[in-house]
Design a protein around this motif. Structure first.
Motif, PDB file in Angstrom:
ATOM      1  N   GLU A 170       6.476  45.208 104.635  1.00 18.61           N
ATOM      2  CA  GLU A 170       7.894  44.878 104.524  1.00 18.61           C
ATOM      3  C   GLU A 170       8.495  44.917 105.919  1.00 18.61           C
ATOM      4  O   GLU A 170       8.384  45.906 106.625  1.00 18.61           O
ATOM      5  CB  GLU A 170       8.600  45.898 103.624  1.00 18.61           C
ATOM      6  CG  GLU A 170      10.078  45.652 103.523  1.00 18.61           C
ATOM      7  CD  GLU A 170      10.798  46.799 102.828  1.00 18.61           C
ATOM      8  OE1 GLU A 170      12.030  46.718 102.741  1.00 18.61           O
ATOM      9  OE2 GLU A 170      10.142  47.763 102.416  1.00 18.61           O
ATOM     10  N   GLY A 191      12.133  44.108 107.255  1.00 16.43           N
ATOM     11  CA  GLY A 191      13.489  43.696 106.906  1.00 16.43           C
ATOM     12  C   GLY A 191      13.494  43.109 105.509  1.00 16.43           C
ATOM     13  O   GLY A 191      13.048  43.727 104.554  1.00 16.43           O
ATOM     14  N   SER A 192      13.975  41.876 105.396  1.00 15.86           N
ATOM     15  CA  SER A 192      13.997  41.225 104.086  1.00 15.86           C
ATOM     16  C   SER A 192      12.743  40.383 103.852  1.00 15.86           C
ATOM     17  O   SER A 192      12.631  39.712 102.839  1.00 15.86           O
ATOM     18  CB  SER A 192      15.251  40.353 103.955  1.00 15.86           C
ATOM     19  OG  SER A 192      15.203  39.305 104.899  1.00 15.86           O
ATOM     20  N   LYS A 227      10.552  36.097 101.184  1.00 16.08           N
ATOM     21  CA  LYS A 227      11.824  36.782 101.472  1.00 16.08           C
ATOM     22  C   LYS A 227      12.294  37.396 100.168  1.00 16.08           C
ATOM     23  O   LYS A 227      12.169  36.806  99.108  1.00 16.08           O
ATOM     24  CB  LYS A 227      12.874  35.798 101.992  1.00 16.08           C
ATOM     25  CG  LYS A 227      12.622  35.355 103.425  1.00 16.08           C
ATOM     26  CD  LYS A 227      13.758  34.545 103.965  1.00 16.08           C
ATOM     27  CE  LYS A 227      14.893  35.326 104.539  1.00 16.08           C
ATOM     28  NZ  LYS A 227      14.709  36.086 105.729  1.00 16.08           N
ATOM     29  N   GLU A 236      15.461  39.929  98.135  1.00 21.60           N
ATOM     30  CA  GLU A 236      16.923  40.086  98.077  1.00 21.60           C
ATOM     31  C   GLU A 236      17.442  40.918  99.234  1.00 21.60           C
ATOM     32  O   GLU A 236      16.816  41.880  99.647  1.00 21.60           O
ATOM     33  CB  GLU A 236      17.323  40.786  96.767  1.00 21.60           C
ATOM     34  CG  GLU A 236      16.990  40.035  95.527  1.00 21.60           C
ATOM     35  CD  GLU A 236      17.334  40.844  94.283  1.00 21.60           C
ATOM     36  OE1 GLU A 236      18.001  41.882  94.386  1.00 21.60           O
ATOM     37  OE2 GLU A 236      16.908  40.415  93.206  1.00 21.60           O
ATOM     38  N   GLU A 237      18.595  40.544  99.738  1.00 20.16           N
ATOM     39  CA  GLU A 237      19.223  41.256 100.851  1.00 20.16           C
ATOM     40  C   GLU A 237      19.876  42.566 100.415  1.00 20.16           C
ATOM     41  O   GLU A 237      19.999  43.487 101.176  1.00 20.16           O
ATOM     42  CB  GLU A 237      20.282  40.366 101.533  1.00 20.16           C
ATOM     43  CG  GLU A 237      19.717  39.133 102.195  1.00 20.16           C
ATOM     44  CD  GLU A 237      18.931  39.446 103.451  1.00 20.16           C
ATOM     45  OE1 GLU A 237      19.188  40.477 104.099  1.00 20.16           O
ATOM     46  OE2 GLU A 237      18.036  38.646 103.781  1.00 20.16           O
ATOM     47  N   CYS A 238      20.301  42.667  99.147  1.00 22.37           N
ATOM     48  CA  CYS A 238      21.096  43.817  98.711  1.00 22.37           C
ATOM     49  C   CYS A 238      20.328  45.133  98.818  1.00 22.37           C
ATOM     50  O   CYS A 238      20.868  46.122  99.299  1.00 22.37           O
ATOM     51  CB  CYS A 238      21.632  43.606  97.290  1.00 22.37           C
ATOM     52  SG  CYS A 238      20.340  43.359  96.078  1.00 22.37           S
ATOM     53  N   PRO A 290      16.546  45.608  99.906  1.00 22.08           N
ATOM     54  CA  PRO A 290      15.191  45.153 100.153  1.00 22.08           C
ATOM     55  C   PRO A 290      14.139  46.253  99.992  1.00 22.08           C
ATOM     56  O   PRO A 290      13.058  46.002  99.491  1.00 22.08           O
ATOM     57  CB  PRO A 290      15.216  44.630 101.589  1.00 22.08           C
ATOM     58  CG  PRO A 290      16.511  45.028 102.170  1.00 22.08           C
ATOM     59  CD  PRO A 290      17.418  45.417 101.054  1.00 22.08           C
TER      60      PRO A 290
END
Length: 187
Positions: A106, A108-109, A158, A160-162, A164
């Motif tokens: 992993e 970041g996103s 990629k 989810e941003e909420c 990760p």
């Protein structure tokens, strides 16, 4: 009785001297070429003996070999590939008894999945992609390479941003469970 003409001993000696002189000159040129390939200190003007030059060349080659092995290991770590040597031929391979291996990273996103399988586990690539899509990941790139009887699958996605970290942990658990179940049912 005819006298045969034999080369005089002085001409044989001269030929041997010439041959030896040419051999020494050739060796000198080769040593010089070898020495020119070694890194030198710019400020060093001292003359080194021939044995010292050869020792320096040997040490430099050994140092290069060590650096090459370190760089290969670093590349493998960055690529998420481990060199496994339980195969008969010592080539890349899946885990013990041919079981698949998975590494999930992993960043970041981004979620990168490297799956190493034998030819009998080709279905796992599709299953891993399906699982990622079920979890809401967007597949950015998916590819595979075949080396002898080993397949290297790579999936870049990629998430989810909420949250990760939470999503990545859940996906990792599911992927590992999928690989373990699939490999245990195959044996």
């Amino acid at each position: 009785m005819d006298q045969q003409q034999y080369p005089s001993s002085s001409s044989c000696r001269a030929d041997r001297k010439t041959i030896e002189k040419n051999r020494r000159n050739q060796m000198k040129a080769l040593y010089s070429e070898l020495n020119s390939l070694l890194p030198h200190h710019q400020h060093s003007r001292e003359v080194t003996s021939l044995p010292d030059q050869i020792d320096a060349a040997v040490n430099y080659i050994k140092k290069l070999q060590t650096n090459l092995e370190k760089l290969r290991a670093k590349k493998d770590r960055h690529m998420g590939v481990e060199r496994i040597t339980n195969n008969r031929n010592g080539a890349y391979g899946s885990g013990p008894n041919g079981s698949p291996q998975i590494e999930i990273r992993e960043i970041g996103s981004a979620l990168d999945v490297v799956l190493i399988t034998g030819l009998d586990f080709q279905f796992m690539f599709e299953g891993a992609i399906r699982l990622l899509l079920e979890e809401g990941a967007d597949i950015v790139n998916a590819s595979f390479s075949v080396v002898e009887d080993t397949i290297f699958h790579t999936i870049h996605s990629k998430i989810e941003e909420c949250a990760p970290g939470t999503v990545a942990a859940r996906i990792s658990d599911r992927l590992r469970k999928f690989v373990n179940e699939a490999s245990s049912t195959a044996f």
